[in-house]
Scaffold this active site. Structure first.
Site, mmCIF file in Angstrom:
data_model
loop_
_atom_site.group_PDB
_atom_site.id
_atom_site.type_symbol
_atom_site.label_atom_id
_atom_site.label_comp_id
_atom_site.label_asym_id
_atom_site.label_seq_id
_atom_site.Cartn_x
_atom_site.Cartn_y
_atom_site.Cartn_z
ATOM 1 N N GLY A 62 29.629 44.035 44.182
ATOM 2 C CA GLY A 62 30.653 43.173 43.595
ATOM 3 C C GLY A 62 30.044 42.074 42.757
ATOM 4 N N LEU A 64 29.856 41.275 39.619
ATOM 5 C CA LEU A 64 30.435 40.691 38.417
ATOM 6 C C LEU A 64 31.562 39.717 38.734
ATOM 7 C CD1 LEU A 64 30.489 43.729 35.962
ATOM 8 C CD2 LEU A 64 28.723 41.980 36.288
ATOM 9 N N ILE A 89 31.617 48.043 39.744
ATOM 10 C CA ILE A 89 32.226 49.262 39.207
ATOM 11 C C ILE A 89 32.784 49.000 37.804
ATOM 12 C CG2 ILE A 89 32.716 50.360 41.403
ATOM 13 C CD1 ILE A 89 35.501 48.618 39.610
ATOM 14 N N ARG A 90 32.536 47.788 37.290
ATOM 15 C CA ARG A 90 32.980 47.443 35.943
ATOM 16 C C ARG A 90 31.795 47.385 34.988
ATOM 17 N NH1 ARG A 90 35.511 41.931 36.175
ATOM 18 N NH2 ARG A 90 34.233 41.618 38.039
ATOM 19 N N TYR A 195 43.483 38.905 53.208
ATOM 20 C CA TYR A 195 42.141 38.425 52.868
ATOM 21 C C TYR A 195 41.516 37.717 54.066
ATOM 22 C CZ TYR A 195 38.572 35.610 50.421
ATOM 23 O OH TYR A 195 37.404 35.006 50.009
#
Length: 373
Positions: A62, A64, A89-90, A195
C-alpha cells in the site's frame, strides 16, 4: 460469484481515491477467503534475517498512500535505495517510480505476495494497505476484504518467513466507551466503524501470532496524520490537511466537523520517525506489541486560529457531516503515549505552531503569507 464481481467493480471506482490517519491503498478483489495455508508450528524456512545482513530488506505494501512514499524515502536514506521496495496495485508517478524499486503487489493474492517476499529476500514488512474510516463505511464488504483478509495473508507470510512486521493502527481502534482524555494503551476498545474493528483485529491477531508463532510484530496507533505532499481523501481527520490547501487557493474553508471537536494529531515527519524508531528498538525494550503515539491535540477552531496568523482573511465556516462527526465523537481526544516514551524513547518534534509553519513553507507562499512571515 456476484459478491466478488461487485467488489471488483467497487474497487475500480475507488482506485482514483487517495487517503488520515493511515495512507489508503485500495486493492482490487480477486478472491475472498482465508489464507491458502496455515502456519505450521514446526515449519522451517530459510530467510535472511536482520542479523545476517548489513541492512534489512524492506517491502512496503500500500505504498502509494499517505505514508508509504515518505517512509520509503526515509528508509532508503538509512538502508540504501535498493534495500527498500515500494509496492501497490496502482501506477506510481514518475518521480516515485524512478526514486527506487517499485513492484505490483496485491495483498489479496497470497501466492504473488509470498513470491515477492521469497524472491527479494524480504526481512522487514510494513503493511499499509487499508481502506480508511469514511471510505470503509461507504463500502463495508470491500473494507472487510482489504483490511482483514489482506492482513491474514500478510501475517501468515510474515510468520512463515521470519519477518519483522509493522502494521499501523489508529485512533479509530477506540470507541465511545473508551476513556477519551487521555486514552491509555490498554482500555476498552469497542469501535463502531469497520476500519476501527479491522484495526483492533489487527492488533489482537499480531499479538497472538507473536505469542503463538514468535512473530516479531510491532504496531503503533497513529493519531490523525498531517502532510503537505498528499491530497486528503477519505479520512475523518483530513480537514486538518484541507484547510491549508483552501487557505492558499481560495481563502475560504468549509469544515465538516464541529469547531470544538478535539482529536490527537501529528505531523508526518514525526509519524515516520516514530515508525522507524519502534522497528529499530531492541526487542527486549518492548513491553507490548501495540503502542499509542502522540504529538499534539487540537480542534478545528484552534487550527483555524493558527492558520489565520498566516492568512488573516481566511473565512472558515462549518457544515457538519453527521457520519464523520459521529466517527470523531467516538474517538480519543488525546492519547496517553507514556509507555512509548518510556520503553523506546519516543519524543515528538512538532507542536501546532511548528506544524502550521512547516505546512505553509512546504505548500508555497503567496504575498499574504510572505507578509505574515
Amino acid at each position: 460469484m456476484p459478491i466478488v464481481r461487485n467488489l471488483g467493480r467497487a474497487a475500480s471506482q475507488l482506485l482514483q481515491s487517495s487517503g488520515c490517519g493511515c495512507g489508503i491503498s485500495v486493492v482490487p478483489v480477486r478472491c475472498i477467503g482465508v489464507s491458502p495455508r496455515q502456519v505450521a508450528s514446526d515449519a522451517s524456512f530459510h530467510s535472511v534475517t536482520f542479523a545476517e545482513s548489513d541492512h534489512p530488506r524492506v517491502l512496503i505494501t500500500g505504498g502509494l498512500g499517505q505514508l508509504g512514499v515518505g517512509l520509503a524515502k526515509l528508509l532508503r536514506k538509512r538502508f540504501g535505495k535498493n534495500n527498500v521496495i515500494l509496492s501497490d496495485i496502482r501506477k506510481p508517478a514518475d518521480n516515485v517510480f524512478y526514486s527506487g524499486p517499485f513492484i505490483f503487489a496485491d495483498i489479496l493474492d497470497y501466492k504473488n505476495l509470498r513470491e515477492i517476499v521469497v524472491n527479494n529476500r524480504i526481512t522487514w514488512l510494513f503493511h499499509y494497505s487499508a481502506l480508511l474510516s469514511a471510505v470503509g463505511e461507504a463500502n463495508v464488504p470491500l473494507a472487510r476484504a482489504v483490511n482483514i483478509t489482506g492482513l491474514h495473508n500478510v501475517l501468515d507470510i510474515a510468520a512463515e518467513h521470519n519477518l519483522r512486521l509493522f502494521v499501523p493502527s489508529t485512533i479509530g481502534a477506540f470507541g465511545p466507551t473508551s476513556p477519551r482524555d487521555p486514552t491509555p494503551d490498554l482500555c476498552i476498545q469497542r469501535p463502531r466503524t469497520i476500519y476501527g474493528v479491522s484495526k483492533v483485529h489487527a492488533e489482537l491477531m499480531g499479538e497472538y501470532y507473536h505469542y503463538r508463532y514468535g512473530l516479531d510484530f510491532r504496531c503503533l496507533r497513529y493519531p490523525g496524520i498531517i502532510s503537505a505532499d498528499s491530497q486528503p481523501g477519505g479520512g475523518t481527520t483530513d480537514y486538518a490537511v484541507q484547510i491549508f490547501h483552501d487557505a492558499i487557493k481560495s481563502g475560504k474553508f468549509k469544515c465538516y466537523l464541529k469547531p470544538d471537536t478535539r482529536l490527537p494529531m501529528m505531523y508526518i515527519d514525526d509519524c515516520l520517525k516514530a515508525t522507524l524508531e519502534v522497528m529499530e528498538a531492541p526487542a527486549e525494550s518492548l513491553t507490548m506489541r501495540t503502542y499509542n503515539i502522540n504529538a499534539m491535540s487540537f480542534s478545528p477552531e484552534e487550527l483555524a486560529q493558527e492558520v489565520q496568523k498566516y492568512v488573516p482573511e481566511l473565512q472558515v465556516t462549518y457544515s457538519v457531516d453527521q457520519v464523520k462527526q459521529a466517527i470523531a465523537d467516538s474517538w480519543p481526544m488525546n492519547f496517553d503515549d507514556s509507555n512509548a516514551r518510556r520503553d523506546w524513547g519516543w519524543k515528538h518534534d512538532y507542536d501546532l505552531p511548528e506544524l502550521v509553519t512547516t505546512m505553509f513553507s512546504y505548500l508555497g507562499s503567496d504575498s499574504r503569507i510572505a507578509q505574515a512571515n
